[in-house]
Each structure stands twice: as C-alpha cells, then as structure tokens.
Design an enzyme around this catalytic site. Structure first.
Site, PDB file in Angstrom:
ATOM      1  N   PHE A   1       0.869  -1.179   0.000  1.00 12.62           N
ATOM      2  CA  PHE A   1       0.000   0.000   0.000  1.00 12.62           C
ATOM      3  C   PHE A   1       0.901   1.222   0.000  1.00 12.62           C
ATOM      4  O   PHE A   1       1.755   1.367   0.867  1.00 12.62           O
ATOM      5  CB  PHE A   1      -0.913   0.019   1.228  1.00 12.62           C
ATOM      6  CG  PHE A   1      -1.799   1.231   1.266  1.00 12.62           C
ATOM      7  CD1 PHE A   1      -2.953   1.287   0.496  1.00 12.62           C
ATOM      8  CD2 PHE A   1      -1.469   2.331   2.054  1.00 12.62           C
ATOM      9  CE1 PHE A   1      -3.765   2.421   0.513  1.00 12.62           C
ATOM     10  CE2 PHE A   1      -2.284   3.466   2.072  1.00 12.62           C
ATOM     11  CZ  PHE A   1      -3.431   3.504   1.301  1.00 12.62           C
TER      12      PHE A   1
ATOM     13  N   ASP B   1       9.309   2.562   1.211  1.00 14.22           N
ATOM     14  CA  ASP B   1       8.139   3.236   1.768  1.00 14.22           C
ATOM     15  C   ASP B   1       8.113   2.943   3.257  1.00 14.22           C
ATOM     16  O   ASP B   1       7.718   1.854   3.681  1.00 14.22           O
ATOM     17  CB  ASP B   1       6.864   2.724   1.073  1.00 14.22           C
ATOM     18  CG  ASP B   1       5.610   3.421   1.604  1.00 14.22           C
ATOM     19  OD1 ASP B   1       5.683   4.063   2.669  1.00 14.22           O
ATOM     20  OD2 ASP B   1       4.555   3.303   0.946  1.00 14.22           O
TER      21      ASP B   1
ATOM     22  N   LYS C   1       3.116   9.765   8.376  1.00 14.64           N
ATOM     23  CA  LYS C   1       2.492   9.288   9.616  1.00 14.64           C
ATOM     24  C   LYS C   1       3.184   9.806  10.893  1.00 14.64           C
ATOM     25  O   LYS C   1       2.897  10.902  11.322  1.00 14.64           O
ATOM     26  CB  LYS C   1       2.345   7.775   9.584  1.00 14.64           C
ATOM     27  CG  LYS C   1       1.358   7.354   8.475  1.00 14.64           C
ATOM     28  CD  LYS C   1       0.731   5.995   8.651  1.00 14.64           C
ATOM     29  CE  LYS C   1      -0.478   5.843   7.760  1.00 14.64           C
ATOM     30  NZ  LYS C   1      -0.288   5.072   6.556  1.00 14.64           N
TER      31      LYS C   1
HETATM   32  C1  PLP Z   1      -0.582   5.383   5.085  1.00 13.02           C
HETATM   33  C2  PLP Z   1       0.410   4.944   4.076  1.00 13.02           C
HETATM   34  C3  PLP Z   1       0.621   5.664   2.878  1.00 13.02           C
HETATM   35  C4  PLP Z   1      -0.233   6.832   2.487  1.00 13.02           C
HETATM   36  O1  PLP Z   1      -0.164   7.887   3.389  1.00 13.02           O
HETATM   37  P1  PLP Z   1      -1.287   9.030   3.339  1.00 13.02           P
HETATM   38  O2  PLP Z   1      -0.798  10.016   4.350  1.00 13.02           O
HETATM   39  O3  PLP Z   1      -2.582   8.394   3.682  1.00 13.02           O
HETATM   40  O4  PLP Z   1      -1.288   9.575   1.970  1.00 13.02           O
HETATM   41  C5  PLP Z   1       1.629   5.235   2.040  1.00 13.02           C
HETATM   42  N1  PLP Z   1       2.381   4.173   2.338  1.00 13.02           N
HETATM   43  C6  PLP Z   1       2.213   3.464   3.469  1.00 13.02           C
HETATM   44  C7  PLP Z   1       3.107   2.320   3.758  1.00 13.02           C
HETATM   45  C8  PLP Z   1       1.214   3.814   4.368  1.00 13.02           C
HETATM   46  O5  PLP Z   1       1.018   3.092   5.470  1.00 13.02           O
END
Ligand code: PLP
Length: 397
Positions: A128, A213, A242
């Site tokens: 994701f 990521d 985050k």
């Molecule tokens: C939450 C998340 C995203 C997206 O972040 P947003 O602030 O919702 O755009 C991307 N990559 C990972 C691994 C995530 O957990």
C-alpha cells in the site's frame, strides 16, 4: 445522513479529547488507544511538548509558501539528513505525496542521466503506497485501481520474498525497486532482512534505485529510527509520513544527493509542503524520538508486545493463527472476522485496526508502558475467550 463522501466505513464513536495513550468520547468513555490514528500519533495524544510547540508556532507565522526560506523546514531537513542515509529532503503533507515525489525523482534521475528509457518500477503485491493515481498504480491492489483507469503505466508487481524472481523481472526499462520493509495495510508482513539486503544488491548490480516506503514502519515504530536499519542497508529514496508529524499533516521524501540533483526549480512543488507550522511540530516530534532512550523504549515495548501475542496464540491456537510484523507494528492473523472483532474490542474500550488478510493490527503510540500492554492483552484475552465460548460448536475450544 453525513454530508461527507462515503469513502470510509466510520465507527459512530466520536472522540472529544485525548491524553497520552487514552482517548475520551463525548459520552465520557475512556478508550485505550492501540492504533494511533493508523500509526500517526507516535507520542500519543495531547503531548505537552507538542502542544507547546504548536501554540508557540501558531503565534508566529503559519504559512509563507516555498517562495521564501522556512527556517523550521531547513532545520528539520538538516536533522533528518544527519540521522539517516539521506542528503536531501522534500516535505509534503501526506504519505501518498511523499511516494509521488519519490516516483517522480526516480524517473527524472534516469531522464537526466541519459537513460530516459528507464522508467519502470518493480513493486510488490500486498503493498500500500497511498491513494493518488501514482500511488494506486504502484500499490497495484486491484480493488483500489478499479474504475480509476487508465492506470498509470510503468509498474510491475511481484510477490515479495523471491530474489531470483525479482532479478528475472529486471529489464532495460527498469529504473527502481520499491517496497515497504513491513507491509502495513496489506497485512503487517515484514518482508525480511535478507530479502531487503538482496534487493539492495540487485539495485547495485543493475544500477537501479531502491525506494523504501517507511510511511508506516518508520519513525521509531520498530525500535530503530527507520525499519531498514535492521537490515543494515540504505535506500536511495524513502517516503516518510504518519509518525513524523505526531498527528499534524506532514510527510517527507528523503533522497541521496546524486538522486535528488535533477529535482531543480520547476520540477516539483507543494504549496503547503514543509510550512512553518508543520515543521515546527516536526522538529518537536524529532526532539522526542531522538532523545536518549526513546528508541530503546520502543524496542523494548515491541518485544513485550510480541511476547504477549505469542502467549495469546498459544492459549487460543484456533483463533490466533499467526503473529506478524516487528516492534510496535504488530499484527495477528486471526480466525474471527477481523472487522467484527475490532468492534468487539472497541466495545471493551480497546482501539485496534484491521489489515488485509484478516489481520488485527496493533499500532500503539510509542510512549506506551508495560502496564498499557498488560491492560490491552487482558481485553484481548477476554475477547478471545468470549468468542471461543460463543463459537464452541465450531471449534475445539
Ligand atoms: C498510510 C500509508 C501511505 C499513504 O499515506 P497518506 O498520508 O494516507 O497519503 C503510504 N504508504 C504506506 C506504507 C502507508 O502506510
């Protein structure tokens, strides 16, 4: 009927205030927070230092645009550079924008290094990366791209874990490999240190960029500042968000100097990204995360959390099927339907999240104590024992 888009399956509970590990509803009910607004509130709620930083910053300048120098952003970037593999930072407001920046930087790097034919990114199933068009193409989850076509070109998806399959997929168009060291939404799967090392070696061998990521697994959640440090490797680009803002919208794309150098004026931008308010809070968050003992505490609590999860699995082997993740990014693949179970736990005043693959996801604030863990597992134990009693016919319990 809500006037908001119907994009979320919202719980009807509304929280009025928070303090540390606790959230309080309008009805005055107290909840133990083991999800941190999906891995965001690394320092819990209403942290006095963060509140002070926000108040102070709010009385100076909120926003000036990136047409001016923003000292708070310069300082936060310098500190991130000092603490990581990176030489350069681009600030965003969210994780998906940090991913977009990483994707654009990777493509632009090859464009400017005389290899414009290299644009393709190898990504992994179960990932994701966010919800923008680039990020849903990168994530490759069929449910998230459905109806939003044409899907952005240039992504290939493989199952994580098989290095020779990754090498076989590398072609003349391949520019980069992108991965979450621990998949979050996909089901809290740690892809493994040897796989990450293998990807780094492949990137070196084939002159590709490694993009990590760490939007969810970074910022101290696994007991190191970033999860890839456990594997002893460095990426070329990394998306962060985050935890970085502790609840204030902030994200960042971190890069090696060589890779970032093609991102010259005009190539990318964000009106809000890295504004004074967000970066003042980002600096206050970092003060705490980098304070002596903070990461050690996160590491120690993560180990305790895993010990309790294993105990629970031993006690309810028919209901807790697998323990996953690392540190305070923890998951349990369970037998009961996870959405119902999340609600059951909410009724017991414990907040947890769900993840793909019927996984119960625990993402507590990093400030939790052993007492909080014991309290959470008491509630979890009760919930599983009640579920077992209600479903006795269908299981061995
Ligand atoms: C939450 C998340 C995203 C997206 O972040 P947003 O602030 O919702 O755009 C991307 N990559 C990972 C691994 C995530 O957990």
């Amino acid at each position: 009927m809500s006037a908001l888009f119907g994009t979320y399956m919202r719980d009807e509970v509304a929280f009025e205030r928070g303090r540390g590990m606790r959230l309080f509803s309008g009805e005055g009910d107290e909840y133990l927070d083991f999800m941190s607004g999906i891995g965001v509130n690394a320092l819990g709620h209403n942290d006095p230092q963060l509140v002070a930083a926000l108040k102070e910053a709010s009385e100076k300048v909120w926003h000036v645009s990136n047409l001016f120098t923003v000292p708070e952003a310069e300082r936060l970037a310098e500190r991130l550079v000092e603490g990581t593999f990176a030489d350069k930072v681009f600030f965003t407001n969210s994780g998906t924008e940090a991913i977009e920046c990483a994707l654009k930087t990777a493509r632009r790097y090859f464009h400017d290094s005389g290899a414009p034919e290299k644009y393709e990114i190898i990504a992994f199933t179960g990932s994701f990366h966010g919800r923008t068009l680039g990020a849903i193409a990168a994530g490759g989850n069929p449910d998230y791209v459905k109806g939003f076509g044409p899907v952005l070109e240039g992504f290939k998806h493989l199952a994580p874990g098989d290095i020779s399959a990754v090498e076989a997929a590398i072609g003349p168009a391949t520019a980069a490999i992108m991965i979450e060291p621990i998949q979050g939404e996909g089901g809290v799967n740690a892809v493994g240190e040897s796989f990450l090392k293998g990807l780094r070696e492949l990137c070196d061998k084939h002159r590709l960029l490694l993009i990590l990521d760490e939007v969810q697994c970074g910022y101290g959640r696994t007991g190191k500042l970033f999860a890839h440090e456990w594997a002893g490797i460095e990426p070329d680009l990394m998306a962060v968000a985050k935890g970085i803002g502790g609840g204030f919208p902030l994200g960042a794309c971190l890069a090696k100097a060589e890779v970032a150098k093609s991102m010259v004026p005009g190539t990318h931008g964000s009106t809000y990204g890295g504004n004074p308010l967000a970066c003042a809070i980002g600096n206050a968050v970092l003060d705490r995360i980098l304070a002596p003992g903070f990461l050690e505490h996160s590491d120690k609590m993560g180990q305790k959390l895993f010990w309790h999860m294993h105990q629970l699995m031993q006690k309810y082997p028919d209901h807790v099927l697998e323990v996953r993740g690392k540190g305070l990014m923890a998951g349990m693949k369970i037998f009961p339907p996870v959405r119902d179970f999340v609600t059951r736990l909410r009724d017991k005043k414990l907040l947890v999240a769900a993840a793909g693959d019927n996984v119960l996801r625990l993402l507590p604030p990093l400030i939790l104590t052993q007492g909080d863990i014991e309290e959470a597992f008491e509630k979890l134990g009760t919930a599983f024992s009640e579920y077992a009693a209600e479903n006795r016919n269908g299981s061995k319990d």
